[in-house]
Design an enzyme around this catalytic site. Structure first.
Site, short mmCIF file in Angstrom:
data_model
loop_
_atom_site.label_atom_id
_atom_site.label_comp_id
_atom_site.label_asym_id
_atom_site.label_seq_id
_atom_site.Cartn_x
_atom_site.Cartn_y
_atom_site.Cartn_z
N ARG A 128 76.96 31.60 6.84
CA ARG A 128 78.33 32.06 6.98
C ARG A 128 78.33 33.49 6.46
O ARG A 128 77.95 33.74 5.31
CB ARG A 128 79.28 31.17 6.18
CG ARG A 128 80.76 31.57 6.27
CD ARG A 128 81.17 32.35 5.05
NE ARG A 128 82.63 32.50 4.95
CZ ARG A 128 83.24 33.29 4.09
NH1 ARG A 128 82.53 34.01 3.22
NH2 ARG A 128 84.54 33.38 4.05
N LEU A 129 78.70 34.45 7.29
CA LEU A 129 78.69 35.85 6.91
C LEU A 129 80.06 36.26 6.43
O LEU A 129 81.04 36.21 7.19
CB LEU A 129 78.22 36.72 8.08
CG LEU A 129 76.83 36.39 8.64
CD1 LEU A 129 76.46 37.40 9.71
CD2 LEU A 129 75.79 36.35 7.55
N ASP A 130 80.11 36.69 5.19
CA ASP A 130 81.37 36.99 4.52
C ASP A 130 81.99 38.29 5.02
O ASP A 130 81.30 39.31 5.14
CB ASP A 130 81.12 37.09 3.01
CG ASP A 130 82.34 37.51 2.24
OD1 ASP A 130 83.31 36.73 2.20
OD2 ASP A 130 82.33 38.63 1.68
N GLU A 157 83.16 35.15 8.94
CA GLU A 157 84.51 35.39 8.44
C GLU A 157 84.85 36.80 8.92
O GLU A 157 84.16 37.76 8.57
CB GLU A 157 84.59 35.33 6.92
CG GLU A 157 86.02 35.59 6.44
CD GLU A 157 86.13 35.90 4.96
OE1 GLU A 157 87.22 35.70 4.41
OE2 GLU A 157 85.14 36.37 4.37
N ASP A 162 93.72 32.35 10.78
CA ASP A 162 95.05 32.24 11.38
C ASP A 162 95.55 30.80 11.32
O ASP A 162 96.72 30.54 11.04
CB ASP A 162 95.01 32.70 12.84
CG ASP A 162 95.02 34.21 12.99
OD1 ASP A 162 94.91 34.91 11.97
OD2 ASP A 162 95.13 34.68 14.14
N ASP A 207 88.76 30.88 -0.98
CA ASP A 207 89.67 32.01 -0.99
C ASP A 207 91.12 31.57 -1.10
O ASP A 207 91.88 32.08 -1.93
CB ASP A 207 89.52 32.82 0.30
CG ASP A 207 88.54 33.97 0.16
OD1 ASP A 207 88.38 34.48 -0.96
OD2 ASP A 207 87.93 34.35 1.18
N ASN A 226 92.27 32.47 -4.68
CA ASN A 226 92.97 33.75 -4.74
C ASN A 226 94.45 33.60 -5.03
O ASN A 226 95.20 34.59 -5.00
CB ASN A 226 92.75 34.53 -3.44
CG ASN A 226 91.40 35.23 -3.43
OD1 ASN A 226 90.87 35.58 -4.48
ND2 ASN A 226 90.83 35.42 -2.26
#
Length: 586
Positions: A251-253, A285, A306, A376, A380
């Protein structure tokens, strides 16, 4: 296979060490217990040296100005990010499940977890049978790249090739992956290629061209992916995790923070060319909602922020911050997400003040990873509350059915399956007091515009990220799962995932949306034509009022409230309920 540019290469008589230091006048190799070896200038900023080193030896580089630095492509560290690197023999591990070839993407049920909060690599390994029995097929590890201190989310990593020693050794990480494969589970790794953390990124000192001072990001100068050395650094890193640790996916942030977007395609194609013979999945992401990157030869899917950002206000009523763009007309927005994937497909997003996204209706539902919670969206928050503390239990039950029986790829966040009460807070352990203080105060200022924290005194309630208690409070307690009401939440997730594997997954290849509509203020009716021609219908009402909806006669796969399917058949979808139907081909 030719030698990589970055990192040491073991040879029968020792090892070759390389360092790209275009901003340094010279460098020497220091292997612990041996005399320093001057490194030869090899052109284009590279320095190289051969030494009779063996796996387990500690080494570092000394620059001409006397600064001692670890290998930026270190495979392991002995004393955190400022200490010496350790020479690792990746061929030394003997895989027990060497025949594993992975699982197809459409079967995926992701489970995101923080390795430190789960007891390190050994602790995660011990969890695997429980996750398999739950119905998870893939464990997604938050970043493990070496970061400063003993605790961190992982997004402050500065040595992206090296698993952090606080979690365990490289061999223990491989044992985790090996065990997962033996249980039929895939392992994904979250990789951060868009920035380095604020402490220990020595590349700034001796490889200034690694960064583009003309492009500024929240983390300082942007990484300059126009440089071939920089591209090689991250490409080799990605391939290392897939090849040497046999990760099943990455998974690429936050790839929207990478200025050179075409490089992402280069990375994906190189991985596809070099890591062959098994299933390897690449997930983005990407705040940009760049649908064109979700192609068969590029990336399998993108986290559907979304989708989450529409579902969260429907469940909680919240509208502050970026939720303001998703709050109003939530049912219509949810219908678009279910039917077309992204909500924003080129329209202006008020929170950003610019257009966002590309058309996505042509993509299969499996091109989107949907979730109700993740690190997140929980962490967050100022106080790290989970949805179990924010949403009505029946509405959350209805949302879980929508998530786990819908055709987008579902993801759970650790502890979500039993409604864990532990928050997930933002935590660090920066040894530098100045940095620790700055992070604490910055965290509190970040929430100053939220109604609950406008008073300075109220912001004192926000936990100090550097306090150990903030980390320990974030550790889920699995023993909750056997006690009411958590046992019922766990039973629900097990039942839904069993249904998914029996009824949804076998039909997912070739599935396409067949329409979705809002049927109430918080209610939607969505349909998909599955790969075998069957029609999947989901009617979900997350609100407190009944909705007017009717579905054609079909087999009831699941209803979150007794009688909800009968009520739907007569034209009413009860409050806080979901009904899932599977009918014959139209």
């Amino acid at each position: 296979m030719p030698d990589a540019l970055w990192g040491p290469v073991l040879r029968p008589d020792g090892a070759t060490f390389r360092l790209w230091a275009p901003s340094a006048e010279g460098a020497a190799l220091e292997v612990e217990g041996r005399d320093p070896v001057p490194m030869r200038a090899a052109g284009d900023g590279w320095f190289t040296a051969d030494a009779p080193a063996r796996p387990g030896d500690r080494y570092r580089f000394r620059l001409a100005d006397g600064l001692q630095v670890p290998d930026p492509a270190s495979r392991a560290q002995a004393e955190d990010v400022h200490g010496p690197s350790v020479l690792v023999d990746h061929d030394g591990y003997r895989w027990r499940h060497d025949g594993w070839r992975g699982r197809p993407w459409h079967e995926t049920v992701l489970y995101e977890l923080h390795v430190g909060a789960c007891g390190g690599f050994a602790g995660v390994r011990a969890m695997l049978p429980r996750l398999r029995d739950l119905g998870v097929t893939a464990v997604e590890l938050m970043p493990v790249a070496d970061f400063p201190g003993a605790r961190n989310w992982g997004y402050d990593g500065v040595l992206p090739f090296a698993p952090d020693a606080a979690y365990g050794t490289p061999q223990e990480l491989k044992a985790l992956v090996d065990e997962a494969h033996g249980l039929g589970l895939s392992v994904f790794l979250d990789c951060v290629f868009n920035h380095f953390g604020p402490d220990g990124a020595y590349l700034h000192a001796y490889a200034k061209p690694f960064f583009d001072e003309g492009i500024h990001t929240p983390w300082g100068a942007a990484i300059d992916f126009a440089r071939p050395e920089v591209r090689a650094f991250f490409e080799e890193c990605a391939i290392m995790w897939l090849r040497d640790y046999r990760m099943d996916g990455l998974r690429l942030d936050a790839v929207h923070a990478i200025a050179d977007q075409p490089w992402l395609d280069v990375l994906a194609r190189r991985i596809r060319a070099e890591v062959t013979g098994r299933e390897v999945h690449l997930v983005l992401e990407n705040e940009g909602n760049t649908a064109s990157k979700l192609a068969p030869d590029l990336f399998d899917a993108q986290w559907n922020d979304d989708g989450h950002n529409v579902l969260h206000p429907l469940l909680t009523g919240e509208r502050e911050g970026y939720y303001e763009d998703f709050h109003g007309d939530g049912a219509r927005k949810l219908a678009r997400v279910l039917e077309q994937g992204f909500l924003f497909q080129g329209e202006e997003m008020p929170h950003l003040g610019r257009p966002r996204g590309e058309p996505s209706a042509h993509l299969p539902p499996t091109a989107f990873v949907l979730f109700l919670q993740n690190h997140d969206q929980v962490g967050n928050r100022a106080l790290g509350e989970r949805l179990s503390a924010l949403a009505h239990p029946e509405a959350l039950r209805a949302a879980a059915a929508l998530l786990l029986l819908g055709p987008q790829i579902p993801m759970l966040f650790m502890g979500e399956e039993w409604g864990a009460t532990a928050p997930f807070l933002f935590f660090t352990a920066f040894p530098d007091k100045f940095l620790a203080d700055a992070v604490r105060e910055g965290r509190r200022k970040e929430f100053a515009h939220f109604a609950a924290f406008r008073d300075p005194a109220s912001r004192e309630r926000i936990p100090d990220p550097n306090a150990e208690a903030t980390f320990t409070a974030s550790i889920p307690d699995p023993s909750e799962a056997v006690r009411a009401p958590h046992d019922a939440v766990l039973a629900l997730h097990r039942e839904l995932l069993a249904l998914r594997h029996a009824e949804i997954v076998p039909r997912l290849r070739g599935a396409r949306a067949a329409g979705a509509e809002a049927v109430g203020e918080a209610a939607v009716l969505a349909r998909w034509t599955m790969g075998d021609g069957a029609v999947l219908t989901i009617a979900a009402n997350l609100g407190a009022a009944p909705a007017s909806a009717r579905a054609a006669d079909a087999r009831v796969l699941f209803e979150t409230a007794s009688g909800a399917a009968d009520s739907l058949a007569t034209g009413t979808l009860p409050p806080r309920s979901t009904v899932v139907l599977l009918g014959p081909a139209a």
